[in-house]
Design a protein around this motif. Structure first.
Motif, short mmCIF file in Angstrom:
data_model
loop_
_atom_site.label_atom_id
_atom_site.label_comp_id
_atom_site.label_asym_id
_atom_site.label_seq_id
_atom_site.Cartn_x
_atom_site.Cartn_y
_atom_site.Cartn_z
N ASP A 117 0.90 -1.22 -0.03
CA ASP A 117 -0.15 0.12 -0.03
C ASP A 117 0.85 1.45 -0.16
O ASP A 117 1.53 1.64 0.95
CB ASP A 117 -0.85 0.03 1.27
CG ASP A 117 -1.82 1.27 1.38
OD1 ASP A 117 -1.98 2.02 0.46
OD2 ASP A 117 -2.44 1.25 2.30
N PRO A 118 0.90 1.93 -0.99
CA PRO A 118 1.95 3.11 -1.30
C PRO A 118 1.54 4.38 -0.46
O PRO A 118 2.39 5.06 -0.05
CB PRO A 118 1.97 3.43 -2.88
CG PRO A 118 0.68 2.93 -3.51
CD PRO A 118 0.29 1.68 -2.60
N GLN A 119 0.13 4.28 -0.14
CA GLN A 119 -0.49 5.38 0.67
C GLN A 119 0.20 5.45 2.21
O GLN A 119 0.30 6.33 2.81
CB GLN A 119 -1.91 5.16 0.90
CG GLN A 119 -2.80 5.44 -0.27
CD GLN A 119 -2.84 6.87 -0.68
OE1 GLN A 119 -2.66 7.60 0.06
NE2 GLN A 119 -3.10 7.13 -2.01
N ARG A 120 0.89 4.21 2.61
CA ARG A 120 1.69 4.34 4.03
C ARG A 120 2.76 5.26 3.89
O ARG A 120 3.21 5.57 4.89
CB ARG A 120 2.20 2.98 4.18
CG ARG A 120 1.08 1.66 4.37
CD ARG A 120 1.92 0.44 4.81
NE ARG A 120 3.06 0.46 5.34
CZ ARG A 120 3.86 -0.67 5.05
NH1 ARG A 120 3.48 -1.79 4.51
NH2 ARG A 120 5.14 -0.54 5.50
N LYS A 122 2.97 8.20 2.29
CA LYS A 122 2.50 9.49 1.66
C LYS A 122 3.25 10.52 2.63
O LYS A 122 3.23 10.59 3.50
CB LYS A 122 1.13 9.69 1.78
CG LYS A 122 0.38 10.79 1.02
CD LYS A 122 -1.08 10.81 1.04
CE LYS A 122 -1.55 12.07 0.38
NZ LYS A 122 -1.59 11.90 -1.07
N ASN A 123 3.94 11.52 1.60
CA ASN A 123 4.50 12.64 2.46
C ASN A 123 5.75 12.20 3.36
O ASN A 123 6.04 12.90 4.34
CB ASN A 123 3.59 13.58 3.02
CG ASN A 123 2.49 14.03 2.10
OD1 ASN A 123 2.92 14.47 0.99
ND2 ASN A 123 1.59 14.14 2.50
N GLU A 124 6.20 10.85 3.17
CA GLU A 124 7.22 10.44 4.28
C GLU A 124 8.66 10.41 3.59
O GLU A 124 8.64 10.48 2.20
CB GLU A 124 6.81 8.98 4.71
CG GLU A 124 5.66 8.70 5.55
CD GLU A 124 5.77 9.45 6.88
OE1 GLU A 124 6.71 9.72 7.44
OE2 GLU A 124 4.51 9.26 7.63
N LYS A 147 6.53 2.11 -7.66
CA LYS A 147 5.49 1.93 -6.52
C LYS A 147 5.22 3.12 -5.66
O LYS A 147 4.28 3.63 -5.47
CB LYS A 147 5.41 0.63 -5.88
CG LYS A 147 4.14 0.42 -5.10
CD LYS A 147 3.11 -0.34 -5.93
CE LYS A 147 1.97 -0.77 -4.88
NZ LYS A 147 1.17 -1.63 -5.89
N ILE A 148 6.37 3.33 -4.85
CA ILE A 148 6.35 4.61 -3.84
C ILE A 148 6.66 5.95 -4.23
O ILE A 148 5.98 6.73 -3.53
CB ILE A 148 7.01 4.00 -2.70
CG1 ILE A 148 8.44 4.00 -2.92
CG2 ILE A 148 6.46 2.87 -1.98
CD1 ILE A 148 9.55 3.54 -1.55
N TYR A 151 4.11 9.20 -4.01
CA TYR A 151 3.63 9.21 -2.73
C TYR A 151 4.65 9.96 -1.60
O TYR A 151 3.99 10.56 -0.85
CB TYR A 151 3.01 7.75 -2.24
CG TYR A 151 2.17 7.48 -3.05
CD1 TYR A 151 0.69 7.55 -2.68
CD2 TYR A 151 2.35 6.62 -3.89
CE1 TYR A 151 -0.40 7.26 -3.59
CE2 TYR A 151 1.42 6.00 -4.73
CZ TYR A 151 0.02 6.39 -4.39
OH TYR A 151 -0.94 5.72 -5.34
#
Length: 171
Positions: A117-120, A122-124, A147-148, A151
């Motif tokens: 889940d690339p949302q994990r 997000k902005n990291e 993939k990431i 995000y």
């Protein structure tokens, strides 16, 4: 004087593909079409369909399945697709390749990255750990970045103490 772990307090997230693989504990099963051939060379469609229909597919539940034919037989393309239709609902993932070309490590990593889940992220700020003992194909790192990257805030490669910047989002 107190010693502070600046890396642990930095907010960086490290993705370690080796650790991701170890946590999966992937179990593999083989599905050899040779077992359905007459005299190791002939596939009779009617018999094949009947055998597949009566086959116990539960042995493949939740497993990574290696679909192949160990016999030196010329098979129609659908011969691999038909058992796949039975495996698809029970197997975690089905992989088709010659037995000697199967790379379980990288097949499992490919699956895990596809399902990440690339949302994990997000902005990291993310570090992809680079030093591993396992033989991880470079392609898996490419898969992960693709993939990431959309995000993350920033992306680095290496170890927390020595990273190579790969990407930084411009705000």
């Amino acid at each position: 004087m107190e010693i502070k772990n600046r890396v642990a307090n930095s907010g960086l997230i490290t993705i370690d593909l080796e650790e991701l693989y170890r946590r999966e504990e992937a179990e593999w099963a083989d599905f050899d079409l040779k077992n359905f051939l007459l005299e190791d060379v002939l596939l009779k469609e009617k018999n094949f369909r009947e055998e597949l229909k009566g086959f116990c597919w539960n042995d493949f539940r939740g497993k990574f399945v290696h679909l192949y034919c160990s016999a030196d037989a010329i098979l129609p393309g659908w011969a691999f697709l038909l058992p796949l239709t039975y495996l698809q609902p029970v197997a975690k993932k089905v992989v088709f390749t010659h037995k000697e070309n199967l790379d379980p490590l990288n097949e499992v990593l490919k699956f895990l990255i596809e399902n990440l889940d690339p949302q994990r992220f997000k902005n990291e700020r993310v570090i992809i750990k680079g030093c591993n003992k396992l033989k991880i194909q470079q392609e898996r790192y490419l898969d992960l970045v693709q993939k990431i990257q959309p995000y993350v805030k920033s992306l680095m490669y290496g170890e927390a103490c020595s990273t190579v910047p790969l990407y930084k989002r411009k705000n």
